[in-house]
Design a protein around this motif. Structure first.
Motif, mmCIF file in Angstrom:
data_model
loop_
_atom_site.group_PDB
_atom_site.id
_atom_site.type_symbol
_atom_site.label_atom_id
_atom_site.label_comp_id
_atom_site.label_asym_id
_atom_site.label_seq_id
_atom_site.Cartn_x
_atom_site.Cartn_y
_atom_site.Cartn_z
ATOM 1 N N ALA A 269 14.785 0.871 1.895
ATOM 2 C CA ALA A 269 14.956 -0.566 2.000
ATOM 3 C C ALA A 269 12.423 -0.787 1.267
ATOM 4 O O ALA A 269 12.985 -1.091 0.322
ATOM 5 N N TYR A 270 12.329 0.064 2.244
ATOM 6 C CA TYR A 270 10.650 -0.403 1.501
ATOM 7 C C TYR A 270 10.696 0.589 0.429
ATOM 8 O O TYR A 270 10.034 0.758 -0.749
ATOM 9 N N LEU A 271 11.170 1.908 -0.322
ATOM 10 C CA LEU A 271 11.413 2.666 -1.399
ATOM 11 C C LEU A 271 12.060 1.489 -2.465
ATOM 12 O O LEU A 271 11.564 1.517 -3.810
ATOM 13 N N ARG A 272 12.827 1.415 -2.487
ATOM 14 C CA ARG A 272 13.769 -0.137 -3.208
ATOM 15 C C ARG A 272 12.644 -1.300 -3.132
ATOM 16 O O ARG A 272 12.559 -1.650 -4.861
ATOM 17 N N PHE A 273 12.003 -1.420 -2.654
ATOM 18 C CA PHE A 273 11.335 -3.020 -2.700
ATOM 19 C C PHE A 273 10.127 -2.459 -3.837
ATOM 20 O O PHE A 273 9.834 -2.928 -4.666
ATOM 21 N N LEU A 274 10.292 -0.736 -4.021
ATOM 22 C CA LEU A 274 8.775 -0.593 -4.691
ATOM 23 C C LEU A 274 9.403 -1.095 -6.610
ATOM 24 O O LEU A 274 8.403 -0.973 -7.081
ATOM 25 N N PHE A 275 10.910 -0.808 -6.605
ATOM 26 C CA PHE A 275 11.632 -1.745 -8.097
ATOM 27 C C PHE A 275 11.235 -3.031 -8.037
ATOM 28 O O PHE A 275 11.577 -3.367 -9.135
ATOM 29 N N THR A 276 11.101 -3.683 -7.396
ATOM 30 C CA THR A 276 11.631 -5.423 -7.408
ATOM 31 C C THR A 276 10.409 -5.852 -8.593
ATOM 32 O O THR A 276 8.868 -5.448 -8.037
ATOM 33 N N GLU A 277 10.604 -7.088 -8.967
ATOM 34 C CA GLU A 277 9.456 -7.418 -10.018
ATOM 35 C C GLU A 277 8.146 -7.981 -8.918
ATOM 36 O O GLU A 277 7.228 -7.538 -9.087
ATOM 37 N N ASP A 278 8.592 -8.376 -7.380
ATOM 38 C CA ASP A 278 6.810 -8.795 -7.243
ATOM 39 C C ASP A 278 5.878 -7.659 -6.724
ATOM 40 O O ASP A 278 4.854 -7.771 -7.190
ATOM 41 N N ALA A 279 6.777 -6.495 -6.668
ATOM 42 C CA ALA A 279 6.225 -5.151 -6.130
ATOM 43 C C ALA A 279 5.639 -4.711 -7.730
ATOM 44 O O ALA A 279 4.081 -4.275 -7.573
ATOM 45 N N GLN A 280 6.302 -5.063 -8.176
ATOM 46 C CA GLN A 280 6.096 -4.130 -9.291
ATOM 47 C C GLN A 280 5.027 -5.141 -9.987
ATOM 48 O O GLN A 280 3.430 -4.474 -10.776
ATOM 49 N N GLU A 281 4.474 -6.238 -9.632
ATOM 50 C CA GLU A 281 3.214 -6.992 -10.236
ATOM 51 C C GLU A 281 2.544 -6.414 -9.827
ATOM 52 O O GLU A 281 0.882 -6.451 -10.060
ATOM 53 N N ILE A 282 2.261 -6.261 -8.507
ATOM 54 C CA ILE A 282 1.366 -5.442 -7.643
ATOM 55 C C ILE A 282 0.859 -4.268 -8.105
ATOM 56 O O ILE A 282 -0.142 -3.870 -8.948
ATOM 57 N N ILE A 283 1.934 -3.223 -8.851
ATOM 58 C CA ILE A 283 1.652 -1.438 -8.908
ATOM 59 C C ILE A 283 0.054 -2.259 -10.690
ATOM 60 O O ILE A 283 0.002 -1.349 -10.524
ATOM 61 N N ALA A 284 1.002 -3.027 -11.024
ATOM 62 C CA ALA A 284 0.530 -3.555 -12.579
ATOM 63 C C ALA A 284 -0.975 -3.654 -12.314
ATOM 64 O O ALA A 284 -2.042 -3.448 -13.321
ATOM 65 N N ARG A 285 -1.395 -4.832 -11.858
ATOM 66 C CA ARG A 285 -2.721 -4.834 -11.566
ATOM 67 C C ARG A 285 -3.923 -4.334 -10.605
ATOM 68 O O ARG A 285 -4.979 -4.267 -10.875
ATOM 69 N N GLU A 286 -2.746 -3.105 -9.781
ATOM 70 C CA GLU A 286 -3.845 -1.867 -9.471
ATOM 71 C C GLU A 286 -4.100 -1.404 -10.311
ATOM 72 O O GLU A 286 -4.584 -0.293 -10.370
ATOM 73 N N GLY A 287 -3.519 -0.887 -11.460
ATOM 74 C CA GLY A 287 -3.734 0.143 -12.486
ATOM 75 C C GLY A 287 -2.864 0.908 -13.110
ATOM 76 O O GLY A 287 -3.573 2.208 -13.597
#
Length: 343
Positions: A269-287
């Motif tokens: 579940a933790y790794l699948r979360f990384l592909f959700t839009e909420d996580a992807q937004e955080i990923i982009a904001r962190e560079g």
């Protein structure tokens, strides 16, 4: 092609002292916890992702969960997991070959790429340059790094994903411009001749360059470069070279460990979360460059379009590149000399 901050000064001493930094334990008293063993620059990324995941998971399941983090040079971290010194439930490492190494040891099943979206790569990155304000040495591309008098700061390719990607990017520059392997080898040797020392991991290199003001250019992960520039308040700038490597950080749950810990459902579940839009937004904001193209497009001002080459330009695969360049008697060993810092 899919290619797409904690104050650095406060952690400088600890990063320079050791290759492994234990990250914040989110949900430290939780009934169920997993350990995420990651590569060096992702501390802040997972410190932002973990609370969001925990809140979402607890709301959906009613379970009290926690996530612990561990950070260091990607290859060093992979070896720690392989040797049982870190019993990771999940790994989020800088190179596919580091995950493949755990697969070869029987810790991760061979179908790990297909178990998650986008070949188990929730984000991508590359290698860029960080220079001093106004770029006083006019460093624009890879050949500028081997001009007389230029000192480069880069991590050790024996321990660091950043270090490996630096070597692969430089080699790829030569090949992409029509050079043969003899020319690429000579270029790479000259590049390392310009490094006064080699630190174990990316963050220590950033500290040496940005805080201690060592060297003229830091060859860094793009996300690290963005953070360094943001922290510098105008003292540093990013330079995007004409071409660099498509870096493909990869994630997997560690089958052997989640079976022992009875944490398979939480880890997945933790790794699948990384592909959700909420996580992807955080990923982009962190560079980092999210695998979701729509999210990446929304951050085009911070993550501009760049010319990246795939690993297949210079090797058959990431695993082949590991053997060709970094294994015993590989390319790096033909000129590699450990360069510890002398204080």
């Amino acid at each position: 092609m899919r290619i797409s901050w904690v104050n650095i000064g406060a952690i400088a001493a600890s990063v320079l002292a050791v290759g492994l930094i234990a990250g914040k334990n989110v949900g430290g008293s939780a009934a169920h916890q997993i350990l995420n063993v990651s590569y060096d620059p992702t501390r802040e990324l997972y410190q932002r992702l973990n609370p969001v995941f925990i809140a979402k998971y607890e709301k959906e399941t009613g379970e009290n969960v926690g996530v612990r983090q561990s950070h260091g040079g990607s290859s060093y971290q992979a070896r720690q997991v392989a040797n049982g010194e870190q019993t990771a439930d999940v790994v989020t490492l800088g190179l596919p070959s580091d995950v493949e190494g755990l697969e070869k040891r029987g810790l991760i099943k061979s179908d790990w790429r297909g178990r998650l979206p986008d070949d188990a790569q929730p984000y991508h990155s590359t290698i860029v340059f960080v220079v001093r304000k106004d770029n006083p040495l006019n460093i624009r591309d890879w050949p500028d790094l081997i001009r007389p008098g230029v000192e480069i700061i880069t991590p050790d390719p024996k321990t660091s994903g950043n270090g490996k990607l630096t070597a692969l990017s430089a080699w790829g520059y030569v090949v992409a411009h029509g050079g043969d392997e003899f020319e690429a080898h000579n270029f790479l040797k000259k590049l390392y001749d310009h490094a006064p020392f080699l630190v174990p991991a990316a963050r220590a290199a950033g500290v040496a360059f940005a805080i201690e003001k060592k060297g003229d250019v830091n060859i860094a992960w793009e996300n690290e470069a963005l953070r360094e520039v943001d922290e510098s308040k105008g003292a540093l700038e990013i330079v995007y070279p004409s071409i660099s490597i498509l870096a493909e950080p990869s994630v997997a749950w560690v089958d052997a460990n989640v079976e022992k810990h009875k944490s398979a459902a939480l880890a997945e579940a933790y790794l699948r979360f990384l592909f959700t839009e909420d996580a992807q937004e955080i990923i982009a904001r962190e560079g980092y460059r999210p695998s979701n193209e729509k999210v990446l497009a929304r951050h085009a001002d911070r993550l501009p379009e760049i010319n990246l080459f795939p690993i297949t330009l210079i090797a058959k695969s990431w695993s082949d590149a590991q053997q060709k360049f970094f294994a015993e008697n590989g390319v790096i060993d033909t000129f590699y000399v450990p360069k510890p810092r002398s204080e």
